[in-house]
Design a protein around this motif. Structure first.
Motif, PDB file in Angstrom:
ATOM      1  N   ARG A  46      67.043 108.370 -28.966  1.00  0.00           N
ATOM      2  CA  ARG A  46      67.253 107.335 -29.934  1.00  0.00           C
ATOM      3  C   ARG A  46      68.539 107.048 -29.856  1.00  0.00           C
ATOM      4  O   ARG A  46      69.003 105.868 -30.571  1.00  0.00           O
ATOM      5  N   ASP A  47      69.385 107.615 -29.221  1.00  0.00           N
ATOM      6  CA  ASP A  47      70.725 107.077 -29.074  1.00  0.00           C
ATOM      7  C   ASP A  47      71.099 106.355 -27.962  1.00  0.00           C
ATOM      8  O   ASP A  47      70.918 106.865 -26.750  1.00  0.00           O
ATOM      9  N   PRO A  48      71.593 105.131 -27.903  1.00  0.00           N
ATOM     10  CA  PRO A  48      71.925 104.251 -26.672  1.00  0.00           C
ATOM     11  C   PRO A  48      72.589 104.801 -25.714  1.00  0.00           C
ATOM     12  O   PRO A  48      72.323 104.537 -24.469  1.00  0.00           O
ATOM     13  N   ARG A  49      73.847 105.537 -26.091  1.00  0.00           N
ATOM     14  CA  ARG A  49      74.521 106.224 -25.276  1.00  0.00           C
ATOM     15  C   ARG A  49      73.886 107.047 -24.136  1.00  0.00           C
ATOM     16  O   ARG A  49      74.085 107.258 -22.933  1.00  0.00           O
ATOM     17  N   PHE A  50      73.057 108.148 -24.864  1.00  0.00           N
ATOM     18  CA  PHE A  50      72.382 109.286 -23.790  1.00  0.00           C
ATOM     19  C   PHE A  50      71.371 108.444 -23.267  1.00  0.00           C
ATOM     20  O   PHE A  50      70.975 108.898 -21.943  1.00  0.00           O
ATOM     21  N   LEU A  51      70.593 107.577 -23.896  1.00  0.00           N
ATOM     22  CA  LEU A  51      69.528 106.728 -22.960  1.00  0.00           C
ATOM     23  C   LEU A  51      70.405 106.161 -21.846  1.00  0.00           C
ATOM     24  O   LEU A  51      69.597 105.977 -20.657  1.00  0.00           O
ATOM     25  N   GLU A  52      71.309 105.542 -21.949  1.00  0.00           N
ATOM     26  CA  GLU A  52      71.961 104.910 -20.797  1.00  0.00           C
ATOM     27  C   GLU A  52      72.340 105.967 -19.661  1.00  0.00           C
ATOM     28  O   GLU A  52      72.138 105.698 -18.549  1.00  0.00           O
ATOM     29  N   LEU A  53      73.054 106.983 -20.181  1.00  0.00           N
ATOM     30  CA  LEU A  53      73.240 108.036 -19.108  1.00  0.00           C
ATOM     31  C   LEU A  53      72.065 108.461 -18.424  1.00  0.00           C
ATOM     32  O   LEU A  53      72.149 108.703 -17.171  1.00  0.00           O
ATOM     33  N   PHE A  54      70.886 108.780 -19.237  1.00  0.00           N
ATOM     34  CA  PHE A  54      69.622 109.280 -18.443  1.00  0.00           C
ATOM     35  C   PHE A  54      69.000 108.386 -17.428  1.00  0.00           C
ATOM     36  O   PHE A  54      68.455 108.415 -16.354  1.00  0.00           O
ATOM     37  N   MET A  55      69.079 106.958 -18.253  1.00  0.00           N
ATOM     38  CA  MET A  55      68.697 105.999 -17.025  1.00  0.00           C
ATOM     39  C   MET A  55      69.366 105.753 -15.825  1.00  0.00           C
ATOM     40  O   MET A  55      68.962 105.535 -14.893  1.00  0.00           O
ATOM     41  N   ARG A  56      70.873 106.047 -16.008  1.00  0.00           N
ATOM     42  CA  ARG A  56      71.805 105.810 -14.692  1.00  0.00           C
ATOM     43  C   ARG A  56      71.415 107.023 -13.821  1.00  0.00           C
ATOM     44  O   ARG A  56      71.186 106.653 -12.631  1.00  0.00           O
ATOM     45  N   GLU A  57      71.192 108.295 -14.414  1.00  0.00           N
ATOM     46  CA  GLU A  57      70.719 109.444 -13.503  1.00  0.00           C
ATOM     47  C   GLU A  57      69.534 108.889 -12.837  1.00  0.00           C
ATOM     48  O   GLU A  57      69.339 109.018 -11.419  1.00  0.00           O
ATOM     49  N   ALA A  58      68.579 108.539 -13.509  1.00  0.00           N
ATOM     50  CA  ALA A  58      67.154 107.814 -12.820  1.00  0.00           C
ATOM     51  C   ALA A  58      67.512 107.151 -11.585  1.00  0.00           C
ATOM     52  O   ALA A  58      67.124 107.070 -10.586  1.00  0.00           O
TER      53      ALA A  58
END
Length: 366
Positions: A46-58
């Motif tokens: 639910r945190d856009p920062r962590f969502l962005e990091l995870f998406m970047r990894e993917a």
């Protein structure tokens, strides 16, 4: 047993500050496919920062297709679950294999072979149009299959040149500029691989891992112990010194250049000891290292499970045989590390000034 879309989550393997890792499977046409699912923790999704990091990894991981890189082949979102799926490697990680007998590493020839295979993976990443930097090359992220294949895993904190600052990574393997949160480039991966090469021979950490403060201080200063000439021949010691120079300008300029130096060392070692191929020797070393698990390795899968395969995507299957599949995450669970991150690893949150707008995520149909 819970499910995540088309995947069945068999059991948890590890849990970190950002994500949870599961052994999973998918049944297709009566054949069972085992894989590893990495799922963003619900409190982080639910945190856009962590969502962005995870998406970047993917996104970065799925763009890296090379035989020495663990492939990530699926990414999606189902409700609050954001996840990626990766190949399940039939083998062990280098770090836990060395830890089986502290102070006893592998031969210089095998260490050089492992390092040159990692160079191939890094060269592919560094030469991508995005210039991907791994930033966390460690012995734990080097996977070895029971057949002697070497793969580099976990581009979870990878960055692209121009956006590679911040003290992200594992201090025991950090280049000084990385530990000081200065701008970095691909040469931080060269430095880390030099440490991995060194540790592969001596069988223990080059920098202390029990004293966190001391490890971080040593990383920032670039302090390293002297190389033991009784364990490491001068030809390999020269490569290690070159790779781990404090000044980035004195390191190998590319993973390809480091690979060339390692290849020359391997040629000289093979001329002196023309035995089995390095991959065959590596497979034997791994099996001997884990001799206490040999019964498990040779045990057939239960009949109800069907054939076990590892795969890159739904259209490319590779028969893995009847041995029990193993992975780096399973190794961590075997050693009681479940829910316990490495003591010498620091992964900082995303910078506070990062754009916090929500990011669109692909939604899978269940």
């Amino acid at each position: 047993m819970s499910t995540l879309g088309r995947y069945e989550l068999l059991r948890p393997l590890a849990r970190g500050g950002m994500a949870e890792v599961y052994l999973a499977r998918r049944r297709v046409a009566g054949v069972e496919k085992r894989l590893v699912i990495k799922r963003l923790r619900k409190d982080r999704s639910r945190d856009p920062r962590f969502l962005e990091l995870f998406m970047r990894e993917a996104q970065l991981s799925m763009s890296l297709v090379q035989q020495n890189i663990v492939p990530v082949f699926d990414f999606g979102r189902i409700g609050d679950d954001v996840f990626l799926a990766m190949e399940h490697i039939d083998g062990k990680d280098l770090g836990s294999s060395l830890a089986k007998d502290r102070g006893s590493g592998m031969s210089p020839l095998l260490a050089a072979f492992v390092a040159v295979e990692c160079c191939q993976a890094l060269d592919h990443a560094h030469r991508r149009p995005e210039n991907v930097i791994h930033r966390d090359v460690t012995t734990r992220n080097v996977l070895i299959s029971w057949d002697g294949e070497v793969k580099l895993a976990d581009f979870g904190i990878a960055a692209v040149v121009g956006d590679a600052s911040g003290a992200l990574g594992t201090p025991g393997y950090m280049a000084p500029e990385q530990a000081r949160a200065e701008p970095t480039d691909a040469r931080v991966d060269i430095y880390a691989l030099g440490i991995v090469l060194w540790e592969s021979v001596i069988g223990e950490h080059v920098r202390p891992s029990t004293d966190r403060a001391a490890t971080i201080a040593a990383a920032k200063s670039g302090e390293l112990p002297p190389i033991d000439p009784e364990l490491i021949p001068e030809g390999l010691a020269t490569i290690i010194r070159h790779a781990t120079a404090n000044d980035p300008g004195e390191r190998y300029s590319s993973a390809r250049n480091m690979a060339e130096a390692l290849d020359n060392f391997l040629l000289s070692e093979r001329a002196r000891d023309p035995g089995p191929a390095p991959a065959q020797r590596l497979a034997e070393w791994l099996k001997q290292r884990w001799a206490d698990a040999r019964d498990e390795l040779s045990a057939p899968m239960p009949a109800a499970a069907g054939a076990v395969v590892s795969f890159l995507d739904d259209g490319v299957d590779k028969i893995g045989g009847s041995r029990t599949m193993r992975s780096i995450a399973e190794t961590a669970a075997d050693e009681g590390e479940l829910d316990t991150p490495p003591p010498h690893q620091i992964i900082e949150d995303a910078p506070a000034d990062r754009d916090s707008r929500p990011i669109p995520v692909v939604t899978m149909q269940t």
